[in-house]
Design an enzyme around this catalytic site. Structure first.
Site, PDB file in Angstrom:
ATOM      1  N   ASP A   1      -6.828  -6.471   3.803  1.00 19.83           N
ATOM      2  CA  ASP A   1      -6.192  -5.151   3.856  1.00 19.83           C
ATOM      3  C   ASP A   1      -6.315  -4.612   5.274  1.00 19.83           C
ATOM      4  OD1 ASP A   1      -5.227  -2.613   3.397  1.00 19.83           O
ATOM      5  OD2 ASP A   1      -6.884  -1.978   2.089  1.00 19.83           O
TER       6      ASP A   1
ATOM      7  N   MET B   1     -11.769  -5.837   4.600  1.00 12.85           N
ATOM      8  CA  MET B   1     -10.963  -4.982   5.478  1.00 12.85           C
ATOM      9  C   MET B   1     -10.714  -5.707   6.798  1.00 12.85           C
ATOM     10  SD  MET B   1     -10.165  -2.249   3.851  1.00 12.85           S
ATOM     11  CE  MET B   1      -9.249  -1.614   5.264  1.00 12.85           C
TER      12      MET B   1
ATOM     13  N   MET C   1      -8.929   8.204  -0.538  1.00 12.85           N
ATOM     14  CA  MET C   1      -9.844   8.525   0.577  1.00 12.85           C
ATOM     15  C   MET C   1     -10.355   9.954   0.409  1.00 12.85           C
ATOM     16  SD  MET C   1      -7.776   7.026   3.847  1.00 12.85           S
ATOM     17  CE  MET C   1      -6.790   5.517   3.756  1.00 12.85           C
TER      18      MET C   1
ATOM     19  N   HIS D   1      -0.959  -1.064  -4.377  1.00 15.06           N
ATOM     20  CA  HIS D   1      -2.280  -0.777  -3.803  1.00 15.06           C
ATOM     21  C   HIS D   1      -2.349   0.723  -3.511  1.00 15.06           C
ATOM     22  CE1 HIS D   1      -5.881  -1.842  -1.388  1.00 15.06           C
ATOM     23  NE2 HIS D   1      -5.460  -0.927  -0.540  1.00 15.06           N
TER      24      HIS D   1
ATOM     25  N   HIS E   1      -8.017   1.207  -4.370  1.00 16.22           N
ATOM     26  CA  HIS E   1      -8.970   0.962  -3.282  1.00 16.22           C
ATOM     27  C   HIS E   1      -9.655   2.289  -2.981  1.00 16.22           C
ATOM     28  CE1 HIS E   1      -9.545  -0.210   1.257  1.00 16.22           C
ATOM     29  NE2 HIS E   1     -10.687  -0.106   0.614  1.00 16.22           N
TER      30      HIS E   1
ATOM     31  N   SER F   1       0.844  -1.200   0.000  1.00 17.70           N
ATOM     32  CA  SER F   1       0.000   0.000   0.000  1.00 17.70           C
ATOM     33  C   SER F   1       0.873   1.243   0.000  1.00 17.70           C
ATOM     34  CB  SER F   1      -0.898   0.010   1.236  1.00 17.70           C
ATOM     35  OG  SER F   1      -1.473   1.297   1.372  1.00 17.70           O
TER      36      SER F   1
ATOM     37  N   MET G   1     -11.946   4.469  -1.082  1.00 22.74           N
ATOM     38  CA  MET G   1     -12.703   4.671   0.165  1.00 22.74           C
ATOM     39  C   MET G   1     -13.386   6.021   0.054  1.00 22.74           C
ATOM     40  SD  MET G   1      -9.804   3.093   2.647  1.00 22.74           S
ATOM     41  CE  MET G   1      -8.618   3.238   1.314  1.00 22.74           C
TER      42      MET G   1
ATOM     43  N   ASP H   1      -4.611   3.799  -2.119  1.00 19.07           N
ATOM     44  CA  ASP H   1      -5.765   4.108  -1.269  1.00 19.07           C
ATOM     45  C   ASP H   1      -6.271   5.519  -1.540  1.00 19.07           C
ATOM     46  OD1 ASP H   1      -6.013   1.728   0.518  1.00 19.07           O
ATOM     47  OD2 ASP H   1      -3.931   2.249   0.962  1.00 19.07           O
TER      48      ASP H   1
END
Ligand code: DX5
Ligand code: ZN
Length: 231
Positions: A175, A137, A37, A33, A66, A10, A68, A35
């Site tokens: 994750d 998660m 957000m 990966h 990913h 990540s 979010m 993220d």
């Protein structure tokens, strides 16, 4: 049949001022990966499309997004158009997950469905035809460096059983809190795609840590196969 253990570092734990340098420190990663957000779905704000496009321009490695974010129905397809090979959105945030998965696949990406720790997997059993990966998660999403939640292990096992019954080649990703200490538990429960942020980038040699996590995962799956004559 053994499943290959894929290790996906990540970038949340990388140095955001030196992303290219840190990506080049993990050449054996199976995917990067990323993220995303939005400070609404989770209480943290990271990066968005322009940064993903910049990452895409400097690496051929698979990008595993990913998201979010709220309203992925609106925002997720653009990440597939930016060239991400895998785009995962949260079940809790999507208004029309079937339609969204199809839109992602139509843009050439693998479609992933993510579940928070408290979201059960069973209601999504009938959607397995529509997705290429389930992301479970193993911490509450929002931050790196949290402690692995062992309470998620039974759900990983149930998800593996659902995927086995479905019969498709669906990856099962975990994750949050994945490390040398927890990797075997994850793989024994059925995970085959491991996200690791702080464990990889906190290591003196991040690429060696990727290899160690993969080797431990593969060994844990061999053990598991040996216990079960049906496999
Ligand atoms: C958390 C993110 C994770 C995070 C994992 O919400 O989705 O990908 O980077 O970090 P570690 O491996 O440190 O728990
Ligand atoms: Zn993540």
């Amino acid at each position: 049949m053994p499943r290959p253990t894929r290790v996906m570092p990540s970038l949340l734990s990388a140095d955001f001022a030196n992303l290219q340098r840190d990506i080049e420190r993990i050449p054996s990663a199976d995917a990067l990966h990323v993220d995303v957000m939005d400070n609404h779905f989770v209480p943290n704000l990271t990066l968005g499309l322009p940064v993903v496009e910049a990452i895409r321009a400097v690496t051929p490695t698979m990008l595993d997004l990913h998201l979010m974010i709220e309203d992925p129905d609106r925002w997720a397809p653009a990440y597939a158009e930016a060239g991400a090979e895998s785009v995962t959105f949260h079940a809790e945030a999507a208004a029309a997950p079937v339609r969204l998965s199809r839109e992602l696949r139509a843009r050439g990406a693998r479609a992933g469905l993510a579940l928070r720790p408290a979201t059960p997997v069973e209601p999504y059993a009938d959607l397995l035809d529509e997705v290429d990966m389930l992301l479970l998660m193993t911490v509450e999403p929002g931050f790196g460096g949290q402690k692995f939640l062992d309470l998620c292990l039974p759900k990983i096992r149930r998800a593996r059983a659902l995927i086995g019954a479905h019969g498709g080649d669906i990856w099962l990703q975990v994750d949050g809190g994945v490390s040398l200490e927890t990797v075997e538990r994850c793989v024994e429960a059925g995970a085959d795609a491991l996200v690791a942020g702080s464990a990889v980038f906190g290591a003196d040699d991040p690429d060696a840590m990727v290899a160690r996590l993969r080797a431990l995962g593969d060994a844990a799956q061999d053990d598991e196969s040996g216990d079960d004559p049906a496999r």
